[in-house]
Design an enzyme around this catalytic site. Structure first.
Site, PDB file in Angstrom:
ATOM      1  N   ASP A   1       0.830  -1.210   0.000  1.00 48.65           N
ATOM      2  CA  ASP A   1       0.000   0.000   0.000  1.00 48.65           C
ATOM      3  C   ASP A   1       0.858   1.251   0.000  1.00 48.65           C
ATOM      4  O   ASP A   1       0.691   2.142  -0.805  1.00 48.65           O
ATOM      5  CB  ASP A   1      -0.893   0.026   1.249  1.00 48.65           C
ATOM      6  CG  ASP A   1      -2.236  -0.618   0.985  1.00 48.65           C
ATOM      7  OD1 ASP A   1      -2.459  -1.086  -0.144  1.00 48.65           O
ATOM      8  OD2 ASP A   1      -3.064  -0.664   1.908  1.00 48.65           O
TER       9      ASP A   1
ATOM     10  N   ASP B   1      -0.443  -0.251   5.854  1.00 50.69           N
ATOM     11  CA  ASP B   1      -1.566  -0.888   5.198  1.00 50.69           C
ATOM     12  C   ASP B   1      -2.845  -0.163   5.597  1.00 50.69           C
ATOM     13  O   ASP B   1      -3.153  -0.056   6.776  1.00 50.69           O
ATOM     14  CB  ASP B   1      -1.634  -2.368   5.616  1.00 50.69           C
ATOM     15  CG  ASP B   1      -2.159  -3.233   4.498  1.00 50.69           C
ATOM     16  OD1 ASP B   1      -2.066  -2.824   3.327  1.00 50.69           O
ATOM     17  OD2 ASP B   1      -2.679  -4.328   4.792  1.00 50.69           O
TER      18      ASP B   1
ATOM     19  N   LYS C   1      -6.866   0.103   5.738  1.00 56.10           N
ATOM     20  CA  LYS C   1      -7.995  -0.821   5.703  1.00 56.10           C
ATOM     21  C   LYS C   1      -9.290  -0.066   5.965  1.00 56.10           C
ATOM     22  O   LYS C   1      -9.314   0.881   6.747  1.00 56.10           O
ATOM     23  CB  LYS C   1      -7.841  -1.896   6.799  1.00 56.10           C
ATOM     24  CG  LYS C   1      -6.610  -2.749   6.684  1.00 56.10           C
ATOM     25  CD  LYS C   1      -6.751  -3.757   5.580  1.00 56.10           C
ATOM     26  CE  LYS C   1      -5.513  -4.638   5.472  1.00 56.10           C
ATOM     27  NZ  LYS C   1      -5.486  -5.411   4.234  1.00 56.10           N
TER      28      LYS C   1
END
Length: 323
Positions: free
Chosen positions: A229, A242, A244
């Site tokens: 990412d 990351d 989410k």
DNA sequence: GGATCCTTCTTCTTCTTC
């Protein structure tokens, strides 16, 4: 607990704690009620530092006598037998990878051309490997969830629901990518991601010097690849980040399932990818919420990353064995 | 240019009373 035997002061404490525990599991506004009777938006005002250990124990330990086996038996009465029978067994804690691969890169670089022999073998991705090596328990709960959702929404409704989740996740990711590459602090986003962006705004303030975004990384020696990412400095530490989206609050790292393993896998690949000239030892998982509630940012120390790296090696072993 | 791949998510329980 026989509360009546306790002194009044202690008694009061107990009642408060018990109320907290029963409410915390599903709504983090619980302890908020101790301070103010007014209802504000959920889990914004929780003193999470203070109660974190309490909540942690509540959420991590299994109190119920119900096990996957008994739940499955119950479900079979309601939904009929499961097509693929599972025998849930807890994953061994003491397992050690057969071959210990270094998390960090060691000096001699391997020429990528050298590895890509004439065979040009198949290179699996991080998500594929994680998905195909889920524990029987994970598979059980996921299947149960899916079954319940289909019972409620119907096949088509469920398909639409998941497609919508994916779409939102994708739109959110590109919005984050945009803001991190442009550097501009624009305020207007598609209505779908407005809340998510609001949610992570306090995290973005601590993100500096972006090194990579949506970049493919491949481990030079272990046979896997993935797309990271983001690699950037978070509070002065270089991290694999990351992003989410989540419908449910995930205030603790343990709520993020395999995400930490995913991050460790990416970092390990990055550290052993000849195309990248730096090493990343830390990680960050940011869970954003649609209603704009402040995102939860879970930092992964280098020690923790090493632990998850070992877990990843085990999953990788399981994957290659089953092929 | 087309096909394929990667990623995007989803799990962890309870039902007691104010």
């Amino acid at each position: 607990v026989n509360v009546t035997l306790l002194l009044p002061a202690i008694q009061l404490r107990y009642i408060l704690v018990l109320q907290c525990t029963s409410h915390f599991a599903r709504n983090l506004s619980a302890c908020h009620c101790l301070r103010s009777p007014k209802k504000r938006s959920p889990y914004v005002s929780v003193d999470s530092e203070r109660y974190s250990s309490l909540v942690k124990t509540v959420m991590s330990s299994r109190v119920s006598s119900r096990t996957p086996e008994t739940i499955q038996a119950e479900d079979e009465n309601i939904f009929g037998p499961v097509v693929k029978t599972q025998t849930p067994s807890s994953r061994q804690d003491t397992r050690v990878p057969k071959t210990l691969h270094p998390f960090l890169h060691h000096e001699e670089t391997v020429d990528p051309e050298e590895l890509e022999g004439p065979g040009r073998s198949f290179v699996p991705s991080v998500t594929r490997i994680l998905q195909q090596t889920l524990s029987p328990e994970q598979i059980f709960y996921l299947e149960r969830w899916k079954k319940r959702m289909i019972a409620e929404l119907g096949e088509d409704g469920f398909k639409e629901y998941t497609q919508n989740l994916f779409r939102q996740g994708n739109v959110f990711h590109s919005a984050v990518e945009d803001i991190l590459t442009s550097g501009a602090t624009q305020q207007e986003y598609p209505p779908d991601v407005q809340g998510y962006m609001e949610s992570i705004s306090h995290v973005l303030e601590d993100v500096r010097a972006v090194r990579a975004i949506e970049s493919t990384v491949q481990h030079d020696t272990l046979n896997y690849l993935g797309i990271v990412d983001c690699v950037a400095y978070y509070r002065g530490v270089l991290c694999v980040i990351d992003w989410k989206t989540s419908e449910k609050p995930k205030p603790f790292l343990s709520n993020t399932y395999d995400n930490p393993i995913q991050v460790a896998a990416y970092a390990g690949a990055l550290n052993n990818d000849g195309n990248y000239k730096y090493q990343v030892e830390n990680g960050l998982i940011v869970v954003a919420y649609k209603d704009g509630t402040p995102a939860h940012a879970h930092q992964l120390s280098s020690e923790l990353m090493l632990e998850y790296w070992n877990t990843w090696l085990l999953r990788l072993e399981d994957f290659t064995e089953q092929r």
